[in-house]
Design an enzyme around this catalytic site. Sequence first.
Site, short mmCIF file in Angstrom:
data_model
loop_
_atom_site.label_atom_id
_atom_site.label_comp_id
_atom_site.label_asym_id
_atom_site.label_seq_id
_atom_site.Cartn_x
_atom_site.Cartn_y
_atom_site.Cartn_z
N SER A 21 0.87 -1.18 0.00
CA SER A 21 0.00 0.00 0.00
C SER A 21 0.90 1.22 0.00
CB SER A 21 -0.93 -0.01 1.22
OG SER A 21 -0.21 -0.19 2.42
N GLU A 23 1.38 5.47 0.75
CA GLU A 23 0.85 6.66 1.45
C GLU A 23 1.29 7.93 0.74
OE1 GLU A 23 0.81 6.55 5.76
OE2 GLU A 23 1.59 8.61 5.79
N THR A 54 -2.82 11.38 3.80
CA THR A 54 -2.70 11.87 5.18
C THR A 54 -3.58 13.09 5.42
OG1 THR A 54 -0.81 13.26 4.63
CG2 THR A 54 -0.33 11.02 5.38
N TYR A 55 -3.71 13.38 6.72
CA TYR A 55 -4.54 14.49 7.20
C TYR A 55 -3.59 15.41 7.93
CZ TYR A 55 -9.15 16.04 8.98
OH TYR A 55 -10.32 16.71 9.24
N ALA A 57 -1.58 18.14 10.23
CA ALA A 57 -1.63 18.39 11.67
C ALA A 57 -2.78 19.37 11.97
CB ALA A 57 -0.31 18.97 12.13
N HIS A 83 -6.92 9.35 5.87
CA HIS A 83 -6.49 9.51 7.27
C HIS A 83 -7.41 10.54 7.93
CE1 HIS A 83 -2.10 7.96 6.88
NE2 HIS A 83 -2.83 7.47 5.90
N ASP A 115 -1.27 14.73 16.08
CA ASP A 115 -0.32 15.47 16.92
C ASP A 115 -0.99 16.73 17.45
OD1 ASP A 115 1.97 13.83 16.87
OD2 ASP A 115 2.32 14.42 14.78
N TYR A 154 3.47 1.50 16.96
CA TYR A 154 4.80 2.11 17.16
C TYR A 154 5.82 1.10 17.69
CZ TYR A 154 2.30 6.40 16.37
OH TYR A 154 1.53 7.38 15.79
N GLN A 185 4.69 3.00 12.45
CA GLN A 185 5.63 4.09 12.21
C GLN A 185 6.83 3.48 11.51
OE1 GLN A 185 6.35 7.01 11.47
NE2 GLN A 185 5.61 7.95 13.37
N GLN A 221 16.37 14.82 5.88
CA GLN A 221 14.93 14.93 6.14
C GLN A 221 14.45 13.69 6.93
OE1 GLN A 221 12.22 14.18 2.86
NE2 GLN A 221 11.26 16.17 3.20
N PHE A 225 12.56 13.55 10.51
CA PHE A 225 11.29 12.84 10.75
C PHE A 225 11.46 11.85 11.90
CE2 PHE A 225 9.88 12.92 5.99
CZ PHE A 225 9.39 14.19 6.15
N HIS A 275 3.62 -1.17 3.80
CA HIS A 275 3.03 0.15 3.57
C HIS A 275 4.19 1.11 3.31
CE1 HIS A 275 -0.06 3.28 4.02
NE2 HIS A 275 0.82 3.99 4.71
C1 LIG Z 1 0.72 5.00 9.90
C2 LIG Z 1 0.64 6.38 10.50
C3 LIG Z 1 -0.08 7.37 9.85
C4 LIG Z 1 -0.17 8.65 10.39
N1 LIG Z 1 -0.91 9.61 9.72
C5 LIG Z 1 -1.06 10.82 10.26
C6 LIG Z 1 -1.88 11.83 9.62
O1 LIG Z 1 -2.41 11.61 8.53
N2 LIG Z 1 -2.02 13.02 10.23
C7 LIG Z 1 -1.44 13.30 11.43
O2 LIG Z 1 -1.64 14.42 11.95
N3 LIG Z 1 -0.66 12.38 12.07
C8 LIG Z 1 -0.46 11.16 11.52
N4 LIG Z 1 0.31 10.23 12.17
C9 LIG Z 1 0.98 10.61 13.42
C10 LIG Z 1 0.07 10.47 14.65
O3 LIG Z 1 -1.06 11.27 14.53
C11 LIG Z 1 0.87 10.89 15.86
O4 LIG Z 1 1.92 10.00 16.12
C12 LIG Z 1 0.05 11.16 17.12
O5 LIG Z 1 0.89 11.80 18.08
C13 LIG Z 1 -0.51 9.93 17.78
O6 LIG Z 1 -1.67 9.51 17.17
P1 LIG Z 1 -1.95 7.93 17.10
O7 LIG Z 1 -3.35 7.71 16.69
O8 LIG Z 1 -0.90 7.32 16.32
O9 LIG Z 1 -1.74 7.58 18.62
P2 LIG Z 1 -2.41 6.60 19.65
O10 LIG Z 1 -2.42 5.23 19.12
O11 LIG Z 1 -3.70 7.18 20.10
O12 LIG Z 1 -1.35 6.75 20.80
C14 LIG Z 1 -0.04 6.27 20.64
C15 LIG Z 1 0.58 6.08 22.01
O13 LIG Z 1 0.76 7.32 22.68
C16 LIG Z 1 0.14 7.26 23.94
N5 LIG Z 1 -0.50 8.51 24.19
C17 LIG Z 1 -1.33 9.14 23.36
N6 LIG Z 1 -1.73 10.30 23.93
C18 LIG Z 1 -1.09 10.38 25.13
C19 LIG Z 1 -1.08 11.33 26.16
N7 LIG Z 1 -1.82 12.44 26.07
N8 LIG Z 1 -0.30 11.09 27.24
C20 LIG Z 1 0.43 9.96 27.33
N9 LIG Z 1 0.47 9.01 26.36
C21 LIG Z 1 -0.29 9.22 25.29
C22 LIG Z 1 -0.92 6.20 23.82
O14 LIG Z 1 -1.23 5.64 25.07
C23 LIG Z 1 -0.25 5.23 22.95
O15 LIG Z 1 0.56 4.42 23.72
C24 LIG Z 1 0.46 8.95 11.64
C25 LIG Z 1 1.20 7.95 12.29
C26 LIG Z 1 1.31 6.68 11.73
C27 LIG Z 1 2.12 5.63 12.43
#
Ligand SMILES: Cc1cc2nc3c(=O)[nH]c(=O)nc-3n(C[C@H](O)[C@H](O)[C@H](O)COP(=O)(O)OP(=O)(O)OC[C@H]3O[C@@H](n4cnc5c(N)ncnc54)[C@H](O)[C@@H]3O)c2cc1C
Length: 314
Positions: A21, A23, A54-55, A57, A83, A115, A154, A185, A221, A225, A275
């Site tokens: 797949s 991205e 992707t979506y 920030a 996303h 994020d 992760y 990731q 870069q 990242f 992916h």
């Molecule tokens: C495949 C992939 C695609 C992505 N695509 C995008 C995208 O399109 N747009 C974008 O903006 N970002 C994207 N991201 C990044 C992602 O949004 C960030 O890493 C974000 O910080 C965490 O979201 P998550 O859904 O991955 O985390 P989650 O799965 O919700 O959390 C990940 C971990 O962090 C811990 N955690 C989360 N929040 C807290 C907190 N407040 N305090 C303590 N621990 C915490 C959770 O317990 C968990 O262990 C992507 C990441 C990946 C791996």
Amino acid sequence: MSAARPSRFAGTAAARGIRASFEFFPPKTAEMEQSLWEAIGRLAPLQPNFVSVTYGAGGSTRERTHATVKRILAETMLTPAAHLTCVAATRAEVDAVIAAYAQAGVRHIVALRGDPVGGVGARFSPHPGGYSNAADLVAGIKRQTDIEVSVSAYPEKHPDSPSVAADIDMLKAKVDAGATRAITQFFFENSLYFRYLDRVRASGVKIPIVPGILPVQNFKQARNFAARAGAAVPDWLAERFDGLEDDAATRKLIAAAVAAEQVLDLVDHGVTDFHFYTMNRADLVYAICHLLGLRPAREQGVELPLPAGERVLH
Ligand SMILES: Cc1cc2nc3c(=O)[nH]c(=O)nc-3n(C[C@H](O)[C@H](O)[C@H](O)COP(=O)(O)OP(=O)(O)OC[C@H]3O[C@@H](n4cnc5c(N)ncnc54)[C@H](O)[C@@H]3O)c2cc1C
């Protein structure tokens, strides 16, 4: 004689169960739009399992993500995955995005917390009227529509997370809410992925944990990242790109070699789904997919994933 390596079996990727797949990120300018569509045109004939968009920030690309996904639906035969994050939006606003996707024919969402608005490293606090985390969002999607939902994973721990165990608890919550695939990731040491997979399986999570592969188009870069994503950049990787700052042609060959080494080792250990973080560029990803046995649909005598005449494919 040593046992044959699975990555050296002859035969098509399909016969070996290998799927990819891709991205992409939504383009900001007309020039970026053109390079995105060139990349899609080149990669589409490889018939990816799906392509994700992707979506930005804080939901900053909501319209552009939507427009890109809609154009993929309208002009290609690819399956797009949109996303979606929880950041800076009420539940009603996020629900409206989900409804619009469902109405447009989108059948797959990659659901993420996202994020914080202040960027990576800032403290995340959910919008007062919004979804509180990725598991909550997955449940919200599943309440509205029976769309397929993928989530993140992760192997080296999310930077906000106190431990890998806490990460896996979150992954479990996302699976319990209805997610059926996790995409990792990116990582550069496969041993980290395998160790993580063992822990995930030991916790009872059975969904596919698809490795996210970042071909190193640009080492500086990629290192930036990685620093933000909490992914380790091993010394051997830095050494491979060392001294090539002004030598783009060799850098590209090294990048292909590094990515090939990584994916073929994953295949040798039984991984079938990949992916690719394409960065909206096709060349490296196309070459790696070729190594994996993926061939353009035309060579296999099947329909191309882009309607004939719509776009130049090569
Ligand atoms: C495949 C992939 C695609 C992505 N695509 C995008 C995208 O399109 N747009 C974008 O903006 N970002 C994207 N991201 C990044 C992602 O949004 C960030 O890493 C974000 O910080 C965490 O979201 P998550 O859904 O991955 O985390 P989650 O799965 O919700 O959390 C990940 C971990 O962090 C811990 N955690 C989360 N929040 C807290 C907190 N407040 N305090 C303590 N621990 C915490 C959770 O317990 C968990 O262990 C992507 C990441 C990946 C791996």
